[in-house]
Design a protein around this motif. Structure first.
Motif, PDB file in Angstrom:
ATOM      1  N   THR A  22      51.919  55.770   8.173  1.00 49.21           N
ATOM      2  CA  THR A  22      52.964  55.087   9.277  1.00 49.21           C
ATOM      3  C   THR A  22      52.271  53.902   9.930  1.00 49.21           C
ATOM      4  O   THR A  22      51.097  54.294  10.465  1.00 49.21           O
ATOM      5  CB  THR A  22      53.634  56.140  10.110  1.00 49.21           C
ATOM      6  N   VAL A  24      51.658  52.287  13.176  1.00 45.53           N
ATOM      7  CA  VAL A  24      52.084  52.738  14.508  1.00 45.53           C
ATOM      8  C   VAL A  24      51.983  51.473  15.518  1.00 45.53           C
ATOM      9  O   VAL A  24      52.433  51.778  16.711  1.00 45.53           O
ATOM     10  CB  VAL A  24      51.233  53.968  14.959  1.00 45.53           C
ATOM     11  N   THR A  25      51.161  50.588  15.413  1.00 45.16           N
ATOM     12  CA  THR A  25      51.046  49.260  16.080  1.00 45.16           C
ATOM     13  C   THR A  25      50.991  48.241  15.118  1.00 45.16           C
ATOM     14  O   THR A  25      50.372  47.998  14.216  1.00 45.16           O
ATOM     15  CB  THR A  25      49.696  49.480  17.120  1.00 45.16           C
ATOM     16  N   GLU A  34      55.915  47.786  13.105  1.00 45.08           N
ATOM     17  CA  GLU A  34      55.797  49.159  13.650  1.00 45.08           C
ATOM     18  C   GLU A  34      56.980  49.820  12.800  1.00 45.08           C
ATOM     19  O   GLU A  34      58.352  49.311  12.758  1.00 45.08           O
ATOM     20  CB  GLU A  34      55.964  49.441  15.040  1.00 45.08           C
ATOM     21  N   CYS A 131      55.874  61.884  15.304  1.00 43.73           N
ATOM     22  CA  CYS A 131      54.594  62.234  14.712  1.00 43.73           C
ATOM     23  C   CYS A 131      53.740  62.298  15.899  1.00 43.73           C
ATOM     24  O   CYS A 131      53.490  61.578  16.916  1.00 43.73           O
ATOM     25  CB  CYS A 131      54.095  60.919  13.966  1.00 43.73           C
ATOM     26  N   THR A 132      52.774  63.355  15.859  1.00 49.42           N
ATOM     27  CA  THR A 132      51.990  63.760  16.851  1.00 49.42           C
ATOM     28  C   THR A 132      50.360  63.695  16.214  1.00 49.42           C
ATOM     29  O   THR A 132      50.116  64.220  15.051  1.00 49.42           O
ATOM     30  CB  THR A 132      52.335  64.892  17.491  1.00 49.42           C
ATOM     31  N   ILE A 165      61.032  52.199  19.041  1.00 53.65           N
ATOM     32  CA  ILE A 165      59.931  52.897  18.493  1.00 53.65           C
ATOM     33  C   ILE A 165      59.231  53.084  20.083  1.00 53.65           C
ATOM     34  O   ILE A 165      59.145  52.255  20.877  1.00 53.65           O
ATOM     35  CB  ILE A 165      58.897  52.251  17.779  1.00 53.65           C
ATOM     36  N   LYS A 167      55.895  55.015  22.138  1.00 59.14           N
ATOM     37  CA  LYS A 167      54.538  55.577  22.027  1.00 59.14           C
ATOM     38  C   LYS A 167      54.480  56.579  23.668  1.00 59.14           C
ATOM     39  O   LYS A 167      54.491  55.775  24.742  1.00 59.14           O
ATOM     40  CB  LYS A 167      53.462  54.711  22.012  1.00 59.14           C
ATOM     41  N   HIS A 174      48.938  62.261  21.324  1.00 60.11           N
ATOM     42  CA  HIS A 174      49.715  61.186  21.282  1.00 60.11           C
ATOM     43  C   HIS A 174      50.790  61.499  20.549  1.00 60.11           C
ATOM     44  O   HIS A 174      50.866  61.953  19.458  1.00 60.11           O
ATOM     45  CB  HIS A 174      48.904  60.393  20.369  1.00 60.11           C
ATOM     46  N   TYR A 175      52.173  60.852  21.000  1.00 58.94           N
ATOM     47  CA  TYR A 175      53.300  60.967  20.221  1.00 58.94           C
ATOM     48  C   TYR A 175      53.943  59.674  20.064  1.00 58.94           C
ATOM     49  O   TYR A 175      53.926  58.657  20.704  1.00 58.94           O
ATOM     50  CB  TYR A 175      54.204  61.365  21.467  1.00 58.94           C
ATOM     51  N   TYR A 176      54.073  59.595  18.568  1.00 55.47           N
ATOM     52  CA  TYR A 176      54.840  58.198  18.284  1.00 55.47           C
ATOM     53  C   TYR A 176      56.418  58.638  17.693  1.00 55.47           C
ATOM     54  O   TYR A 176      56.559  59.512  17.133  1.00 55.47           O
ATOM     55  CB  TYR A 176      53.986  58.132  16.758  1.00 55.47           C
ATOM     56  N   GLU A 178      60.105  57.611  16.787  1.00 56.12           N
ATOM     57  CA  GLU A 178      60.863  56.756  16.006  1.00 56.12           C
ATOM     58  C   GLU A 178      62.511  56.846  15.866  1.00 56.12           C
ATOM     59  O   GLU A 178      62.516  58.008  15.231  1.00 56.12           O
ATOM     60  CB  GLU A 178      60.214  56.370  14.668  1.00 56.12           C
TER      61      GLU A 178
END
Length: 335
Positions: A22, A24-25, A34, A131-132, A165, A167, A174-176, A178
């Motif tokens: 993924t 993520v940034t 992203e 996603c963590t 998205i 964060k 950390h949690y992402y 989406e």
């Protein structure tokens, strides 16, 4: 995004380990923004892309190592000439990519997530993939929808579940987060040649499609096998039978100017996010004049995209459909 969940289900049905890749940034100029995904198995890439080129090639190699060691990796790529980690790309931006190991043995959780996601796609409801990951090489997947939270023990702030998205970090985790789809139905008014060409293209880019007609013979599964809904109604009374929302799109491609105009009058007043009408410049001029005479304001009339479509030469129904879908992709991105 629907393709990803279908591919993931096929993998865990066969007890196959996979890696979810993924973006993520993303900053500056990068191949994908992203939210871009790939799913990697032992056989290589299963579905998705993060933009091709050197980043994707190296990501596939790194995913193979994640499959072997079962540990997540967060990797930053510098997409410009540099002395520390030059991969030969000159895009000029930076991207950070998360590699998550997904065990085929976690089928019960993945089945729950997949079912929740498919319900969202089927009902055109909002849903979020979560996603963590933490500093100790632990990662997991979760899912949130109006049915509740799946896969995570800790509740998350409601403000994280938006059309963008998000964060979030709490302690070392950390949690992402989406969104898997943007709610909103595309109502295609007219089941003729253009409507028939439109629906498959709209579905190929994940729009929820509803075909509306006043003729039963132009409203069949044979003509529209991919449509999510088929609605038979009087074009002069659509707002009485269809519960439009502020997230919806209206595409007017009927068989005649009088039907188009009747829909314009109704849909301008109804809740909607985007409204477009097909037609020649001459037709558009006449319709705008008539709408003005009926008391619609200049602002209301200007809100209707007519003639709909990208400003490119088109002739066939397929070309017109591609031009229209281009405008809807633009509108959805701006949303």
């Amino acid at each position: 995004m629907k393709e990803f969940f279908q591919a993931l289900k096929a993998a865990f049905d066969q007890n196959k380990d996979t890696v979810l890749v993924t973006v993520v940034t993303s900053s500056g100029s990068t191949p994908r923004a992203e939210g871009a995904h790939m799913l990697i198995g032992k056989e290589g890439r299963i579905c998705g892309t993060i933009g091709g080129g050197a980043v994707e090639f190296q990501s596939e190699q790194l995913a193979a190592k994640v499959l072997e060691h079962h540990q997540p990796v967060l990797k930053k790529f510098i997409l410009a000439p540099n002395k520390t980690d030059d991969i030969g790309m000159i895009c000029g931006g930076n991207t950070e990519i998360l590699f998550q190991f997904i065990s085929g043995k976690s089928a019960p959780l993945l089945e729950q997530i997949n079912q929740a996601a498919m319900t969202c796609f089927k009902k055109n409801q909002a849903g979020w993939l979560i996603c963590t990951y933490d500093e100790e090489h632990n990662s997991s997947l979760g899912f949130y929808s109006q049915e509740g939270l799946i896969g995570l023990s800790e509740e998350l702030p409601e403000t994280l579940f938006t059309n963008q998205i998000q964060k979030y970090q709490k302690d070392q985790m950390h949690y992402y987060i989406e969104p898997i789809l943007t709610p909103g139905k595309v109502y295609v008014f007219g089941g003729g040649h253009v409507g028939q060409a439109l629906v498959p293209i709209l579905k190929s880019v994940d729009f929820y499609c509803v075909v509306v007609e006043d003729r039963q013979e132009f409203l069949t599964k044979e003509l529209f096998p991919l449509a999510d809904e088929l609605i038979l109604t009087d074009f002069h009374e659509v707002t009485k039978t269809i519960p439009f929302t502020e997230n919806d799109y209206g595409i007017v491609v009927t068989r005649g100017h009088s039907f188009d105009y009747a829909l314009e009058e109704q849909l301008i007043r109804a809740p909607h996010y985007y409204l477009g009408v097909v037609g020649s410049e001459h037709k558009v001029t006449l319709h705008k004049k008539k709408l003005m005479e009926q008391g619609f304001s200049a602002t209301e009339i200007a809100s209707v995209d007519m003639p709909i479509g990208l400003p490119i030469p088109t002739e066939t129904p397929a070309e017109i459909a591609i031009s229209i879908v281009g405008k809807l992709i633009e509108a959805r991105a701006n949303k």
